[in-house]
Design a protein around this motif. Structure first.
Motif, mmCIF file in Angstrom:
data_model
loop_
_atom_site.group_PDB
_atom_site.id
_atom_site.type_symbol
_atom_site.label_atom_id
_atom_site.label_comp_id
_atom_site.label_asym_id
_atom_site.label_seq_id
_atom_site.Cartn_x
_atom_site.Cartn_y
_atom_site.Cartn_z
ATOM 1 N N THR A 125 -3.087 6.910 1.441
ATOM 2 C CA THR A 125 -3.784 5.626 1.433
ATOM 3 C C THR A 125 -3.910 5.144 2.869
ATOM 4 O O THR A 125 -2.910 5.074 3.589
ATOM 5 N N LEU A 126 -5.139 4.836 3.276
ATOM 6 C CA LEU A 126 -5.425 4.474 4.659
ATOM 7 C C LEU A 126 -5.941 3.047 4.740
ATOM 8 O O LEU A 126 -6.526 2.530 3.795
ATOM 9 N N MET A 127 -5.735 2.424 5.888
ATOM 10 C CA MET A 127 -6.367 1.144 6.202
ATOM 11 C C MET A 127 -6.591 1.108 7.707
ATOM 12 O O MET A 127 -6.181 2.032 8.424
ATOM 13 N N SER A 128 -7.258 0.099 8.204
ATOM 14 C CA SER A 128 -7.555 0.039 9.629
ATOM 15 C C SER A 128 -6.415 -0.607 10.399
ATOM 16 O O SER A 128 -5.664 -1.429 9.849
ATOM 17 N N PRO A 129 -6.265 -0.273 11.683
ATOM 18 C CA PRO A 129 -5.258 -0.949 12.502
ATOM 19 C C PRO A 129 -5.472 -2.461 12.539
ATOM 20 O O PRO A 129 -4.504 -3.227 12.533
ATOM 21 N N THR A 130 -6.726 -2.893 12.571
ATOM 22 C CA THR A 130 -7.015 -4.328 12.609
ATOM 23 C C THR A 130 -6.516 -5.019 11.342
ATOM 24 O O THR A 130 -5.949 -6.117 11.399
ATOM 25 N N PHE B 26 -4.040 -4.154 9.520
ATOM 26 C CA PHE B 26 -2.586 -4.252 9.614
ATOM 27 C C PHE B 26 -2.166 -5.383 10.545
ATOM 28 O O PHE B 26 -1.308 -6.213 10.195
ATOM 29 N N VAL B 27 -2.753 -5.418 11.745
ATOM 30 C CA VAL B 27 -2.325 -6.410 12.738
ATOM 31 C C VAL B 27 -2.569 -7.828 12.230
ATOM 32 O O VAL B 27 -1.748 -8.725 12.418
ATOM 33 N N ARG B 28 -3.696 -8.031 11.560
ATOM 34 C CA ARG B 28 -4.008 -9.379 11.071
ATOM 35 C C ARG B 28 -3.064 -9.813 9.961
ATOM 36 O O ARG B 28 -2.662 -10.971 9.890
ATOM 37 N N ARG B 29 -2.712 -8.875 9.089
ATOM 38 C CA ARG B 29 -1.803 -9.205 7.996
ATOM 39 C C ARG B 29 -0.908 -8.011 7.714
ATOM 40 O O ARG B 29 -1.230 -7.145 6.893
ATOM 41 N N PRO B 30 0.237 -7.904 8.398
ATOM 42 C CA PRO B 30 1.115 -6.752 8.193
ATOM 43 C C PRO B 30 1.652 -6.639 6.764
ATOM 44 O O PRO B 30 2.131 -5.578 6.369
ATOM 45 N N GLN B 31 1.545 -7.724 5.988
ATOM 46 C CA GLN B 31 1.952 -7.638 4.578
ATOM 47 C C GLN B 31 1.141 -6.583 3.833
ATOM 48 O O GLN B 31 1.590 -6.041 2.817
ATOM 49 N N ARG B 32 -0.074 -6.304 4.314
ATOM 50 C CA ARG B 32 -0.913 -5.306 3.654
ATOM 51 C C ARG B 32 -0.268 -3.920 3.699
ATOM 52 O O ARG B 32 -0.367 -3.144 2.753
ATOM 53 N N TRP B 33 0.361 -3.620 4.812
ATOM 54 C CA TRP B 33 1.080 -2.347 4.953
ATOM 55 C C TRP B 33 2.233 -2.292 3.964
ATOM 56 O O TRP B 33 2.416 -1.298 3.246
ATOM 57 N N ILE B 34 3.006 -3.378 3.925
ATOM 58 C CA ILE B 34 4.152 -3.439 3.020
ATOM 59 C C ILE B 34 3.700 -3.329 1.571
ATOM 60 O O ILE B 34 4.319 -2.633 0.748
ATOM 61 N N ARG C 91 6.079 -11.123 10.827
ATOM 62 C CA ARG C 91 4.922 -11.700 10.141
ATOM 63 C C ARG C 91 4.605 -11.063 8.791
ATOM 64 O O ARG C 91 3.653 -11.487 8.144
ATOM 65 N N GLY C 92 5.353 -10.043 8.389
ATOM 66 C CA GLY C 92 4.997 -9.325 7.176
ATOM 67 C C GLY C 92 5.982 -9.448 6.037
ATOM 68 O O GLY C 92 5.910 -8.691 5.068
ATOM 69 N N ARG C 93 6.895 -10.402 6.125
ATOM 70 C CA ARG C 93 7.882 -10.570 5.052
ATOM 71 C C ARG C 93 7.208 -11.068 3.777
ATOM 72 O O ARG C 93 6.303 -11.910 3.834
ATOM 73 N N PRO C 94 7.632 -10.549 2.643
ATOM 74 C CA PRO C 94 7.036 -10.992 1.380
ATOM 75 C C PRO C 94 7.256 -12.480 1.143
ATOM 76 O O PRO C 94 8.247 -13.056 1.597
ATOM 77 N N SER C 95 6.325 -13.083 0.443
ATOM 78 C CA SER C 95 6.487 -14.480 0.040
ATOM 79 C C SER C 95 7.487 -14.547 -1.111
ATOM 80 O O SER C 95 7.684 -13.560 -1.839
ATOM 81 N N PRO C 96 8.122 -15.688 -1.293
ATOM 82 C CA PRO C 96 9.064 -15.821 -2.430
ATOM 83 C C PRO C 96 8.368 -15.483 -3.744
ATOM 84 O O PRO C 96 7.264 -15.940 -4.010
#
Length: 607
Positions: free
Chosen positions: A264-269, A271-279, A306-311
C-alpha cells in the motif's frame, strides 16, 4: 532459515520459493533467470487476481481514495509500456521516470526494465528544492525517453526545454499508452548481470551520481532483506510513503514481487501533512497479517509528535515491522515513537535500526528479529581518535551509538583503515567495505571513480577475528565512505568520512556538535542543525528556529549555543546562524545537506 525465523510459509504453486534462492550451505544464490520482470510474470500467471499495489490518493478526498492494481492488471500495463518503449528505444538506453508518486510510476519503472532499457527513477520537476539534482541526473544519464503523466507534463516539458537540444529526450505520456499495445510484445532477453536501473545518490556530501544496479543485485538484496528481517511469512505486506525514486522506496515495491504479495503506497506529501495516515494504513495492514514499512529518523519523530491516534481510534500495531535507516539512527526518535504507540500494541521488537547504502542496492544490516533496539555509549574523544571505548551514559564525553545489528546473509562488511586498506580489529573505527552480489556494478559514466570505489582490494585481512572469512584474497570490495566499528557482535556506523571536519587540528564528527546545539536552547529546532567548517578550520553552525519562536530575540540562543559547544567539546564557534524553519537544505531522502549548507553560507544566503 533466517535468524530467529519462525516458519517458512509455503509458496502457492509456481511462485518463487525462498528456499530455491539458497545453496545447500545456506548462501543466497538466485536461480537462473530470476529478475523483477520474471517474478511479475510468475505472479500474473499464478496469483493474477490478487492485489499487487494499492495507492491511497489523498488529493481527491481527505479520507483517501484507494486505487488498486492486481498482478494481472499490472502485467497488462507493464507489457504495454514495454511495447511502446521498444518502438522508440534500444536495449540499454536510459528511460527516465519523471512522474508523481502513484501506480503509473510503478508501471513505468517495471515497464522500462521489461523493455530491456535502463530505468532512471527520478521525480517530476515540481518537487520543491531539488531542481539542481534533477538537472544533474538528466545531464548525466542522458535518457532517450522520459515517461511522465498528464498532470506533470507541463512542468516536465518546461524543464526539458532548459536542456541543450542534443540532450532533450522523447516524452511519452503513460495515460496515452493503451492496454492493447502490449498484446504483441515480444519478450526481451534480460541477463541477470545487465543493469536494471540507475540509482542516483542523495547528494548529501557530493553531487549525485548514478549507481549501476544489476538485476542480480536487486534480487539478491530483496532475498537478503526478507531473510534478515524475518519476512518469511507470505502474509506479509508493505506500507510506504517513501518516494519511489529513492532506493528504500523502490525496495518497498520490489519485495512484494518476490512473494506475490502487495504494498500500500501513498505520497510523501500526504504523510507529512497528516502522519496519522501512515499509522492508519499500518493498522489496517496489521489486521490482515504482518506489515512492513521503512522510514528515516524524522518520520518517526514527526509521527510521534503529530500522528498520535485520537481518543477512541481503533489502532492495532501488533503485527508491524518498522525499519529505521537512511541516516545515523537516533535512539531519541525510536524512544519517542515507542512511547507514543506502545499503548496501541506496538511490540518492543518492532523497530529495526538498519544500515543501507545506494551502492549496495540498499540493505546492508539490521538487528535480529527478536532483538529490541539498543544503544551503546562511547567516549567522544576516543571515537574521534578512532577507538570505540564504552563509557557510562551520563559521562560528560558520552555519545550514543545505536546498534545496527548484523550484516545480511551472503554479504561481508569489513572495517578497514582507508589509508592502508588493512582490516581493523573490533573496537576500532574505520571505513566500512562491502563484498557481495548485492553490490552495484559501478558509477554511470565514471570509470575511474568506479574502479576506486567498487574495485578496492583489501591489503591485509586480520589473522583472527576477521570479518572477511570466505572472501577470495583478490576479490573486489566496495568502499562505502561510511565510518563504523564492530563490538560484541554488533555493527555500528559513526558517520561519513566526507562529513568529518577539522577544527583546531582535531577531527570532529559534525553530528556530535549538532546534537549539542539542539540541547543548548529551546529556540533550536531539533534535527535541523548543520555544523561545518569554512577555510581556516573555522566552525560554523546553522540552526533552524523551533516552532513558536519566530518573534523571539535570537541573541540568548546564540550565546547559549556558543557556550555549550565550548563546554562540551572544547571548540570555538566562529559563527552561529539562527534561520527560519525550512531554510536548511535537505536531500531528497531527508538527510541534512551539509555541502549545500556550506555553499549557501559562503554565498551569504543567511547574512
Amino acid at each position: 532459515m533466517a535468524r530467529g525465523s519462525r516458519q517458512v510459509f509455503a509458496a502457492p504453486e509456481g511462485l518463487l520459493r525462498i528456499e530455491d534462492c539458497l545453496t545447500s550451505a545456506g548462501a543466497v544464490a538466485l536461480p537462473p533467470g530470476v529478475t523483477l520482470p520474471s517474478l511479475i510474470d510468475r505472479n500474473v500467471a499464478h496469483v493474477g487476481d490478487a492485489v499487487a499495489y494499492r495507492y491511497l490518493d489523498f488529493t481527491r478526498s481527505e479520507a483517501g481514495v484507494a486505487v488498486e492494481l492486481t498482478w494481472a492488471g499490472l502485467g497488462v500495463r507493464v507489457r504495454a509500456v514495454a511495447a511502446r518503449l521498444r518502438t522508440v528505444a534500444a536495449a540499454g538506453d536510459r528511460v527516465a521516470i519523471l512522474a508523481p508518486q502513484g501506480l503509473d510510476y510503478v508501471t513505468a519503472f517495471f515497464g522500462a526494465i521489461k523493455a530491456g532499457t535502463v530505468a532512471v527513477p527520478l521525480f517530476a520537476p515540481e518537487l520543491p528544492g531539488h531542481v539542481e539534482r534533477l538537472d544533474t541526473a538528466l545531464r548525466d544519464s542522458r535518457p532517450s525517453v522520459v515517461l511522465t503523466t498528464a498532470t506533470a507534463l507541463s512542468s516536465v516539458e518546461a524543464f526539458l526545454d532548459t536542456l541543450p537540444s542534443r540532450l532533450r529526450p522523447k516524452v511519452i505520456l503513460l495515460e496515452h499508452i493503451p492496454d492493447h499495445e502490449g498484446d504483441g510484445f515480444a519478450q526481451v532477453a534480460v541477463d541477470v548481470d545487465d543493469v536494471s536501473h540507475l540509482q542516483y545518490t542523495s547528494g548529501s556530501t557530493r553531487p549525485p551520481v548514478g549507481v549501476e544496479i544489476t538485476h542480480r543485485a536487486v534480487g539478491t538484496n530483496l532475498i537478503q532483506m526478507i531473510l534478515s528481517i524475518d519476512l518469511l511469512n507470505r502474509n506479509t505486506h508493505g506500507v510506504s510513503w517513501l518516494p519511489l525514486y529513492h532506493d528504500m522506496g523502490l525496495s518497498m515495491i520490489g519485495f512484494p514481487a518476490v512473494y506475490g504479495g502487495h504494498s500500500t503506497l501513498m505520497s510523501p506529501t500526504a504523510f507529512v501533512r497528516r502522519p496519522q495516515r501512515w499509522i492508519s494504513a499500518l493498522s489496517d495492514g496489521s489486521r490482515e497479517g504482518r506489515v512492513v514499512t521503512a522510514a528515516p529518523n524524522f518520520a518517526y519523530e514527526w509521527t510521534a509528535q503529530r500522528g498520535r491516534p485520537s481518543p477512541g481510534d481503533d489502532v492495532d500495531l501488533a503485527n508491524v515491522v518498522l525499519i529505521i535507516g537512511s541516516e545515523p539512527v537516533s535512539m531519541g526518535a525510536i524512544t519517542a515513537f515507542r512511547e507514543a504507540f506502545a499503548p496501541h500494541g506496538l511490540p518492543a521488537t518492532a523497530i529495526k535500526p538498519s544500515y543501507g547504502i545506494a551502492e549496495a542496492t540498499l540493505f546492508v544490516s539490521t538487528t535480529a528479529p527478536t532483538a529490541t533496539p539498543s544503544v551503546l555509549h562511547v567516549d567522544r574523544d576516543e571515537l574521534e581518535a578512532g577507538r570505540a571505548v564504552p563509557v557510562a551514559a551520563d559521562a560528560v564525553t558520552a555519545v550514543a551509538q545505536v546498534s545496527l545489528g548484523q550484516v545480511a546473509r551472503s554479504l561481508w562488511a569489513a572495517v578497514v583503515d582507508p589509508d592502508t586498506a588493512a582490516e581493523l580489529p573490533d573496537g576500532h573505527v574505520g571505513e566500512m567495505w562491502l563484498h557481495g552480489d548485492n553490490v552495484g556494478r559501478g558509477y554511470w559514466g565514471l570509470p575511474e571513480e568506479s574502479a576506486r570505489t567498487f574495485h578496492a582490494r583489501l591489503a591485509d585481512p586480520l589473522v583472527s577475528g576477521s570479518h572477511t572469512t570466505g572472501v577470495a584474497a583478490a576479490a573486489d570490495w566496495l568502499r562505502t565512505g561510511d565510518l563504523g566499528f564492530y563490538l560484541d557482535g554488533e555493527l555500528y556506523v559513526t558517520g561519513r568520512l566526507a562529513d568529518r571536519v577539522m577544527v583546531g587540528g582535531r577531527t570532529v564528527y559534525p553530528q556530535h556538535v549538532e546534537a549539542t546545539v539542539a540541547d543548548a536552547s529551546p529556540m533550536v529546532r531539533r534535527g535541523y542543525v548543520t555544523a561545518f567548517t569554512i577555510p581556516g578550520e573555522r566552525l560554523v553552525i546553522v540552526a533552524e528556529r523551533a516552532a513558536g519562536t519566530n518573534r523571539s530575540d535570537p541573541q540568548e540562543a546564540l550565546a547559549a549555543v556558543t557556550a555549550e559547544v565550548s563546554r562540551r567539546h572544547g571548540l570555538t564557534v566562529h559563527d552561529v546562524k539562527i534561520v527560519p524553519a525550512g531554510a536548511i537544505p535537505r536531500t531528497t531522502s531527508g538527510k541534512l545537506a551539509r555541502r549545500a549548507s556550506l555553499a549557501q553560507y559562503l554565498d551569504g544566503a543567511w547574512d
